[in-house]
Design an enzyme around this catalytic site. Structure first.
Site, short mmCIF file in Angstrom:
data_model
loop_
_atom_site.label_atom_id
_atom_site.label_comp_id
_atom_site.label_asym_id
_atom_site.label_seq_id
_atom_site.Cartn_x
_atom_site.Cartn_y
_atom_site.Cartn_z
N ASN A 135 1.02 -1.72 -0.18
CA ASN A 135 -0.06 -0.06 -0.14
C ASN A 135 1.13 1.40 -0.06
OD1 ASN A 135 -0.69 -1.39 2.97
ND2 ASN A 135 -1.10 0.81 2.73
N ASP A 136 0.68 1.81 0.63
CA ASP A 136 1.08 3.21 1.05
C ASP A 136 2.75 3.40 0.63
OD1 ASP A 136 -0.49 4.93 4.28
OD2 ASP A 136 -1.04 3.82 2.57
N GLN A 152 4.96 0.18 2.19
CA GLN A 152 3.51 -0.81 2.92
C GLN A 152 3.80 -2.20 2.58
OE1 GLN A 152 1.89 0.18 6.29
NE2 GLN A 152 4.34 1.05 5.85
N THR A 196 3.60 4.00 8.07
CA THR A 196 3.76 5.00 7.15
C THR A 196 5.05 5.74 7.25
OG1 THR A 196 2.42 4.85 5.62
CG2 THR A 196 3.06 6.61 5.86
N ARG A 259 -1.30 9.86 12.73
CA ARG A 259 -0.06 9.00 11.97
C ARG A 259 -0.09 9.21 11.21
NH1 ARG A 259 -5.48 6.02 12.09
NH2 ARG A 259 -6.34 6.05 9.92
N ASP A 347 -9.77 9.37 4.92
CA ASP A 347 -10.24 8.11 5.34
C ASP A 347 -11.24 7.58 5.02
OD1 ASP A 347 -9.44 6.42 8.47
OD2 ASP A 347 -9.10 5.33 6.34
#
Lengths: 665, 159
Positions: A135-136, A152, A196, A259, A347
């Site tokens: 992912n990120d 990630q 992250t 985060r 989000d």
């Protein structure tokens, strides 16, 4: 990953005997407190309570919103029920009727993925690990001749989970070599996830990495790490600071709302400053911390920014852009000809939004130039109008540019991801600059090095009449770079603008809701159909739609329509896009990168970008073709374009030998 | 007397439990309440806890459906192909969607749980269409879709 778009219609739930087996034990009384004759005597008290409760009940009813409805609705696959508003003529409409019935019809024929279809989906020149989930983007940076990319990664499955930091290096942002994992979940403060983070270069050129750890108690904290050996250009090994975590959720911030720390920038006092996204109830916010050593931080009382009703801000990014020059700026730059960008990943909606504004260093705050399109608001600008999230920029001191990485997830079923053994890509890295012509938006473009993948090319100049579809002869059509210029013929333009009977539709038009590429208007849609089979039974149009606006002005939209991209009924097939600014004297231009299951479209030099994931079942391998089309009702369009075959980037799997060879370079 | 009854009703309504408050935010209040109330953990659970209970129901239903599929190989051998496809889909729910959702909810990154939960519904639908309209699993499919929708709504409350 597919969404409810592909679900069968939900019928009202009848008494379902099968469910009873799920309900352990007997069905309990839903409210054990059901009072039957509990208060027969307290008349007066009961009356006043009663009135209070009536008011409360009314309030409950009044505030219960329609939230239950939005998730159950079917989405853009309902294009099957859309009928053309304009005249029904033209090749492209007819040839797609058959497919509409199929892909839009919930009772469609059985469909199963086979390995040939699935293995075609893997890209040739986009960054992705050899297998499993990604992912990120994390901590991108350039150091001692190498571009580093961290990400990630789930080492165990093709879905999110067990997250650690993957790592790869490249000399040119295109040709990558995979390296061993940079950081794993081996400390109590990141036992539940090495999440992250971002890199900062200190004054002496050394690197510090701040990243989020999910602790053994699932609290989100920020940790410091740095290269074990600064003389290793490959930065293979990383050391975590013994005093971690360096930041824990501050008072008022929930332990799971803290985060994705940013790259730090220098304040006028000579301290380092970072920002971290969070939320207070439904208000998205960005917290600010100052530090001199990345080990102890002071939290500012002010927030960098806040926007109500935007939910949690993930992957916040904050950086300067030049108002005058075409180059990127180091994160610490400030000054009169500089604006600052605040970006956040929402989000709630999985959309990356940004806004252009002014930064006040004295108190670490920022205000947008246009508060009506503030970060995260519905109309706020996006890096990309398609599938694109958790993006992060870095300043490339090697070539003086700011580069943007973005996570491109799948739009297929997890069963397919598991079967094919991988999930997710990174977008092609893009340079980011302020659009000096409009001053109001960013402009993105694939990095120059993308051109190194170009092989042979063909040049075309084609006049396309209304309703026409033209096959473009380019041999293979699954790895392409297309640069095109379009011009609507002047006669048509003048006629439409002058004709008062032609309604101004610019205000109502949107790519997403106006029916897709087969709905014909006066001046569009026109563009390319990529990953199309010969019969156009599967195709992905990328197009402009020019609409007449009020005061005889024109408004241009740039869209991608995946609604007929595949026969498969377990993939998401959305229509994406947005309006795109077209200034006086500019021709309409687009660039498209086609790389198997990813299509990246750039309108007007990158003013509007759209990334799509598509999963054709027939338009694959040699059967994939390229078409040019013009679905306008009357206007003729001239397209001048070049199509390059794109080479594979031959991303190297990790091997000790390869790494040793690289280290000697 | 009518007044008393009304006030009694008001008391019940205004003291809506967390289960009821949560379930009001889903597309199927009754289903949501019956699923949660059947689990003793729901009385002391927060929203995350309720979401986890619902994910557990998805798991239970997927297991049940897989057993059903396995039983059908013998009884309906002509459906072998579609049944195999379905077993792959339901295994995905059990091995990919459910673990992903549990980890994401527990760690406070609910968006990944939303993906997993949505996917459970997608896999059920994909299995169903494999029978070309003659599915022996329709009731189970609908259950999974409904539970997936309810669970998704609860997970979204965590975003």
């Amino acid at each position: 990953m597919a969404s409810s778009d592909a679900l069968l219609p939900i019928s009202a739930r009848e008494e379902d005997p099968l469910l009873s087996s799920l309900l352990d034990g007997s069905r309990s009384d839903p409210n054990p407190e059901t009072p039957r004759g509990r208060r027969p005597f307290k008349g007066l008290l009961a009356v006043s309570f009663g009135l209070l409760f009536i008011a409360f009940y009314v309030a409950l009813i009044a505030t219960h919103d329609g939230s239950r409805s939005h998730d159950a609705k079917l989405e853009s696959d309902g294009t099957a029920t859309t009928t053309s508003r304009a005249r029904l003529a033209g090749v492209s409409e007819k040839s797609n009727d058959r497919l509409w019935k199929l892909s839009g019809d919930r009772k469609a024929a059985a469909f199963a993925w086979n390995n040939s279809m699935l293995s075609w989906q893997r890209t040739a020149f986009h960054f992705q690990p050899e297998q499993n989930w990604m992912n990120d983007p994390n901590g991108p940076l350039f150091y001692k001749g190498w571009y580093h990319f961290f990400y990630q990664y789930n080492p165990n499955a093709a879905v999110w989970g067990d997250i650690v930091w993957g790592h790869a290096v490249s000399k040119d942002l295109i040709h990558w070599v995979h390296l061993p994992l940079a950081m794993v979940a081996d400390q109590w403060y990141d036992a539940n996830g090495v999440w992250t983070g971002s890199a900062t270069f200190l004054d002496d050129g050394s690197i510090v990495m701040l990243y989020t750890g999910s602790t053994d108690k699932s609290v989100q904290v920020q940790n410091l790490a740095y290269p074990e050996d600064p003389n290793d250009p490959l930065l293979l090994n990383w050391v975590k600071f013994s005093g971690n975590p360096v930041l824990v959720p501050p008072p008022g911030i929930l332990p799971k709302d803290f985060r994705d720390p940013t790259t730090a920038w220098k304040t006028s006092e000579g301290k380092w400053r970072i920002t971290i996204g969070s939320k207070l109830n439904r208000t998205g916010i960005s917290l600010v911390y100052d530090t001199t050593d990345f080990k102890t931080f002071e939290k500012l009382d002010t927030l960098l920014h806040r926007v109500p009703n935007t939910g949690m801000w993930e992957c916040v990014d904050f950086y300067p852009v030049s108002m005058t020059a075409a180059n990127g700026l180091d994160t610490s730059v400030n000054g009169p000809n500089v604006k600052h960008i605040v970006k956040a990943s929402m989000d709630d909606t999985r959309i990356d939004h940004y806004a252009v504004g002014t930064y006040f260093d004295s108190n670490g705050t920022w205000i947008p130039d246009d508060p009506t399109i503030d970060v995260g608001m519905k109309a706020s600008l996006r890096y990309d109008y398609g599938k694109f999230y958790a993006s992060k920029t870095f300043y490339d001191q090697n070539k003086g540019r700011r580069i943007l990485w973005g996570w491109i997830g799948e739009s297929d079923s997890e069963a397919a991801d598991v079967q094919k053994g991988w999930s997710s890509l990174q977008g092609i890295p893009r340079t980011v600059v302020l659009d000096t012509k409009t001053g109001k938006n960013l402009v993105q473009w694939p990095v120059e090095e993308t051109k190194s993948l170009r092989l042979s090319n063909k040049k075309f100049d084609i006049e396309v009449g209304p309703g026409k579809v033209v096959p473009v002869d380019v041999d293979s059509a699954t790895q392409l770079d297309i640069e095109a210029e379009f011009e609507i013929n002047k006669e048509s333009l003048d006629k439409i603008l002058g004709d008062t009977s032609v309604a101004a539709e610019a205000e109502e038009f949107s790519c997403q809701t106006s029916g897709g590429s087969t709905v014909r208007g006066a001046l569009g849609p026109f563009g390319f159909s990529v990953l199309a089979d010969e019969k156009l039974s599967e195709q992905t149009p990328v197009y402009f739609y020019v609409a007449k606006g009020k005061d005889s002005k024109l408004k241009t939209f740039f869209c991608t329509d995946a609604s007929r991209s595949s026969y498969a009924n377990d993939v998401v097939k959305p229509i994406y896009g947005s309006s795109v600014p077209v200034l006086k004297g500019e021709k309409l231009t687009m660039r498209i990168l086609v790389d198997h299951s990813i299509v990246e479209a750039f309108g007007q030099g990158g003013r509007t970008c759209i990334t799509s994931r598509v999963y054709p079942t027939k338009a694959i391998y040699g059967a994939a073709k390229l078409f040019l089309f013009n679905n306008a009702v009357d206007a003729t369009v001239t397209a001048s374009f070049k199509v390059w075959q794109m080479n594979s980037a031959f991303i190297h799997p990790y091997s000790e030998d390869a790494v040793r060879a690289l280290s000697r370079n | 007397m009518v007044m008393m009854m009304m006030m009694v009703v008001m008391v019940v309504v205004s003291e809506a439990s967390i289960v009821q408050q949560t379930c009001k935010e889903t597309p199927d209040f009754n289903l949501c309440v019956s699923l949660l109330d059947s689990d003793p953990r729901s009385s002391s659970a927060d929203t995350s806890g309720l979401a986890l209970i619902l994910v557990d129901k998805i798991k239970g239903l997927a297991t049940k459906t897989l057993n059903e599929i396995n039983g059908l190989y013998e009884k309906r051998p002509e459906l072998k192909g579609a049944l195999y496809e379905c077993s792959q889909r339901y295994k995905t729910i059990l091995n990919a969607d459910v673990p992903e959702a549990i980890e994401a909810i527990s760690k406070g990154v609910p968006k990944f749980a939303e993906d997993g939960v949505i996917d459970a519904g997608v896999e059920a639908s994909a299995c169903e269409t494999g029978f070309n309209g003659k599915s022996p699993l329709t009731s189970l499919t609908k259950s999974m879709q409904n539970i997936s929708n309810v669970t998704r709504a609860v997970v979204r409350l965590l975003l």
